[in-house]
Motif scaffolding. Structure first.
Motif, PDB file in Angstrom:
ATOM      1  N   VAL A  72       0.840  -1.201   0.000  1.00 58.93           N
ATOM      2  CA  VAL A  72       0.000   0.000   0.000  1.00 58.93           C
ATOM      3  C   VAL A  72       0.877   1.254   0.000  1.00 58.93           C
ATOM      4  O   VAL A  72       2.040   1.212   0.378  1.00 58.93           O
ATOM      5  CB  VAL A  72      -0.964   0.043   1.221  1.00 58.93           C
ATOM      6  CG1 VAL A  72      -1.971  -1.068   1.132  1.00 58.93           C
ATOM      7  CG2 VAL A  72      -0.212   0.031   2.529  1.00 58.93           C
ATOM      8  N   MET A  73       0.277   2.342  -0.452  1.00 56.04           N
ATOM      9  CA  MET A  73       0.961   3.631  -0.436  1.00 56.04           C
ATOM     10  C   MET A  73       0.386   4.453   0.701  1.00 56.04           C
ATOM     11  O   MET A  73      -0.707   4.185   1.175  1.00 56.04           O
ATOM     12  CB  MET A  73       0.712   4.358  -1.765  1.00 56.04           C
ATOM     13  CG  MET A  73       1.358   3.672  -2.944  1.00 56.04           C
ATOM     14  SD  MET A  73       0.585   4.136  -4.505  1.00 56.04           S
ATOM     15  CE  MET A  73       1.111   5.845  -4.675  1.00 56.04           C
ATOM     16  N   ARG A  74       1.116   5.487   1.136  1.00 57.78           N
ATOM     17  CA  ARG A  74       0.505   6.325   2.174  1.00 57.78           C
ATOM     18  C   ARG A  74      -0.300   7.461   1.551  1.00 57.78           C
ATOM     19  O   ARG A  74      -1.081   8.125   2.211  1.00 57.78           O
ATOM     20  CB  ARG A  74       1.537   6.802   3.175  1.00 57.78           C
ATOM     21  CG  ARG A  74       2.401   7.972   2.814  1.00 57.78           C
ATOM     22  CD  ARG A  74       3.279   8.277   4.037  1.00 57.78           C
ATOM     23  NE  ARG A  74       3.855   9.597   4.034  1.00 57.78           N
ATOM     24  CZ  ARG A  74       5.100   9.866   3.700  1.00 57.78           C
ATOM     25  NH1 ARG A  74       5.915   8.896   3.321  1.00 57.78           N
ATOM     26  NH2 ARG A  74       5.560  11.089   3.762  1.00 57.78           N
ATOM     27  N   SER A  83     -10.419   0.960   1.488  1.00 57.06           N
ATOM     28  CA  SER A  83      -9.506   1.005   2.634  1.00 57.06           C
ATOM     29  C   SER A  83      -8.486  -0.121   2.600  1.00 57.06           C
ATOM     30  O   SER A  83      -8.722  -1.185   2.023  1.00 57.06           O
ATOM     31  CB  SER A  83     -10.344   0.901   3.915  1.00 57.06           C
ATOM     32  OG  SER A  83      -9.506   0.874   5.030  1.00 57.06           O
ATOM     33  N   ASP A  84      -7.352   0.117   3.263  1.00 51.38           N
ATOM     34  CA  ASP A  84      -6.386  -0.970   3.429  1.00 51.38           C
ATOM     35  C   ASP A  84      -6.574  -1.672   4.780  1.00 51.38           C
ATOM     36  O   ASP A  84      -5.853  -2.605   5.091  1.00 51.38           O
ATOM     37  CB  ASP A  84      -4.943  -0.458   3.263  1.00 51.38           C
ATOM     38  CG  ASP A  84      -4.676   0.780   4.086  1.00 51.38           C
ATOM     39  OD1 ASP A  84      -5.360   0.974   5.110  1.00 51.38           O
ATOM     40  OD2 ASP A  84      -3.774   1.554   3.713  1.00 51.38           O
ATOM     41  N   ASP A  85      -7.534  -1.230   5.566  1.00 50.85           N
ATOM     42  CA  ASP A  85      -7.788  -1.912   6.851  1.00 50.85           C
ATOM     43  C   ASP A  85      -8.376  -3.298   6.568  1.00 50.85           C
ATOM     44  O   ASP A  85      -9.393  -3.396   5.876  1.00 50.85           O
ATOM     45  CB  ASP A  85      -8.804  -1.115   7.696  1.00 50.85           C
ATOM     46  CG  ASP A  85      -8.224   0.207   8.174  1.00 50.85           C
ATOM     47  OD1 ASP A  85      -7.037   0.469   7.882  1.00 50.85           O
ATOM     48  OD2 ASP A  85      -8.948   0.963   8.823  1.00 50.85           O
ATOM     49  N   ARG A 105      -0.519  13.025  -0.754  1.00 49.48           N
ATOM     50  CA  ARG A 105      -1.416  13.098   0.409  1.00 49.48           C
ATOM     51  C   ARG A 105      -2.240  14.368   0.339  1.00 49.48           C
ATOM     52  O   ARG A 105      -1.721  15.424   0.020  1.00 49.48           O
ATOM     53  CB  ARG A 105      -0.637  13.114   1.732  1.00 49.48           C
ATOM     54  CG  ARG A 105       0.002  11.835   2.088  1.00 49.48           C
ATOM     55  CD  ARG A 105      -0.478  10.997   3.204  1.00 49.48           C
ATOM     56  NE  ARG A 105      -1.367  11.346   4.253  1.00 49.48           N
ATOM     57  CZ  ARG A 105      -2.197  10.455   4.800  1.00 49.48           C
ATOM     58  NH1 ARG A 105      -2.268   9.231   4.346  1.00 49.48           N
ATOM     59  NH2 ARG A 105      -2.966  10.791   5.801  1.00 49.48           N
ATOM     60  N   VAL A 106      -3.499  14.214   0.619  1.00 49.49           N
ATOM     61  CA  VAL A 106      -4.373  15.370   0.757  1.00 49.49           C
ATOM     62  C   VAL A 106      -4.258  15.808   2.209  1.00 49.49           C
ATOM     63  O   VAL A 106      -4.437  14.994   3.119  1.00 49.49           O
ATOM     64  CB  VAL A 106      -5.834  14.985   0.436  1.00 49.49           C
ATOM     65  CG1 VAL A 106      -6.740  16.208   0.526  1.00 49.49           C
ATOM     66  CG2 VAL A 106      -5.915  14.345  -0.925  1.00 49.49           C
ATOM     67  N   THR A 107      -3.938  17.083   2.450  1.00 46.86           N
ATOM     68  CA  THR A 107      -3.719  17.549   3.820  1.00 46.86           C
ATOM     69  C   THR A 107      -4.609  18.756   4.109  1.00 46.86           C
ATOM     70  O   THR A 107      -5.246  19.297   3.204  1.00 46.86           O
ATOM     71  CB  THR A 107      -2.245  17.963   4.024  1.00 46.86           C
ATOM     72  OG1 THR A 107      -1.971  19.057   3.147  1.00 46.86           O
ATOM     73  CG2 THR A 107      -1.301  16.818   3.710  1.00 46.86           C
TER      74      THR A 107
END
Ligand code: AMP
Length: 265
Positions: free
Chosen positions: A123-125, A198-200, A147-149
């Motif tokens: 996975v990517m962050r 999701s990666d969960d 990343r959206v911040t």
């Protein structure tokens, strides 16, 4: 009044930049009075994530001038019923087509998230940025993604939204955070649509979002137990990817959606 951007990222096996495995992240934009509680909450999220125990946690707090914050109305949420992962993927492709993504790019994005979007198959962050016509990957860092911040709900809007969607069974933090992110991403010039799951390992749902179709929640996009997932932002007509990625970092607060086209089960 000042606001604060709080960012968290956690990894196992070293820091992200040293090749560590991404465990969890979080992005908030809050008033000073919420700062301590928010830092604590994000730290707890990092330390108790189901993907494992991190040995690296980075927490960043930055002051943001409230005059720089854009306000956006949350996308409407629509629920799409599916009965299997296969149906979920077919629904995602169909919705992406409806939003204006080319079939080959939509199919490529689904396959990418199934196999893990990082170069090593993990996975990517952050998110993949994909050309909506050719399916080419454009993000400036393909291992990290973008990343959206600096995004959040106003506390009142979040409360109002939760009350309103309570009957749909989606009034939780996970959907609220994803809806805020999708609202921001789809409002950035050049975005055609977004695909996410999701990666969960315990959460198999996800969504397709676009300004034209809203936030369409798909309850099954992977098998229970899978640690793979991610996000793909489909774009068209952007001048350069750095500019597009910079726009994803501009501060945004989400207000409740007041348009007539409302949520539906
Ligand atoms: P989550 O929905 O939090 O399980 O995240 C799923 C995937 O979306 C992650 O593996 C990341 O690749 C990506 N992601 C999560 N948060 C962000 C963010 N703030 N900006 C861009 N991509 C994100």
């Amino acid at each position: 009044m000042d606001s604060y951007s709080v960012r968290m990222r956690a990894a196992a096996g070293g820091a992200h930049e040293a090749g560590g495995r991404h465990i969890s992240g979080g992005e908030r934009l809050i008033g000073a009075e919420e700062l301590e509680a928010t830092v604590q909450k994000l730290l707890r999220r990092a330390l108790t994530h189901e993907l494992g125990q991190p040995d690296f946690v980075n927490l960043t707090v930055e002051k943001v001038d409230s005059a720089d914050i854009t306000q956006l109305q949350a996308l409407p949420v629509i629920q799409r019923e599916v009965h299997s992962v296969c149906e979920g993927h077919a629904a995602a492709v169909e919705l992406l087509l409806q939003a204006g993504v080319a079939l080959s790019a939509a199919q490529k994005a689904v396959a990418l998230l199934v196999h893990g979007p990082a170069p090593d198959g993990g996975v990517m962050r952050g998110a993949v940025v994909m050309d909506a016509d050719t399916g080419a990957r454009l993000e400036s860092d393909p291992a990290r993604g973008v990343r959206v911040t600096q995004l959040d709900w106003t506390p009142q809007a979040l409360e109002g939204w939760k009350q309103r969607v309570m009957p749909l069974g989606i009034a939780n933090e996970r959907v609220a955070e994803a809806l805020a992110l999708a609202t921001k991403v789809t409002a950035v010039a050049g975005t055609v649509a977004e695909l996410c799951w999701s990666d969960d390992p315990s959460y198999v749902g996800g969504y397709v979002a676009a300004k034209s179709i809203g936030y369409v929640r798909i309850p099954q996009l992977k098998e229970l137990g899978s640690p793979l997932g991610g996000r793909v932002f489909f774009v068209r007509g952007i001048r350069n990817v750095q500019e597009y990625e910079a726009a994803l970092q501009a501060p945004v607060l989400i207000l409740e959606q007041t348009e007539q086209r409302g949520e539906q089960a």
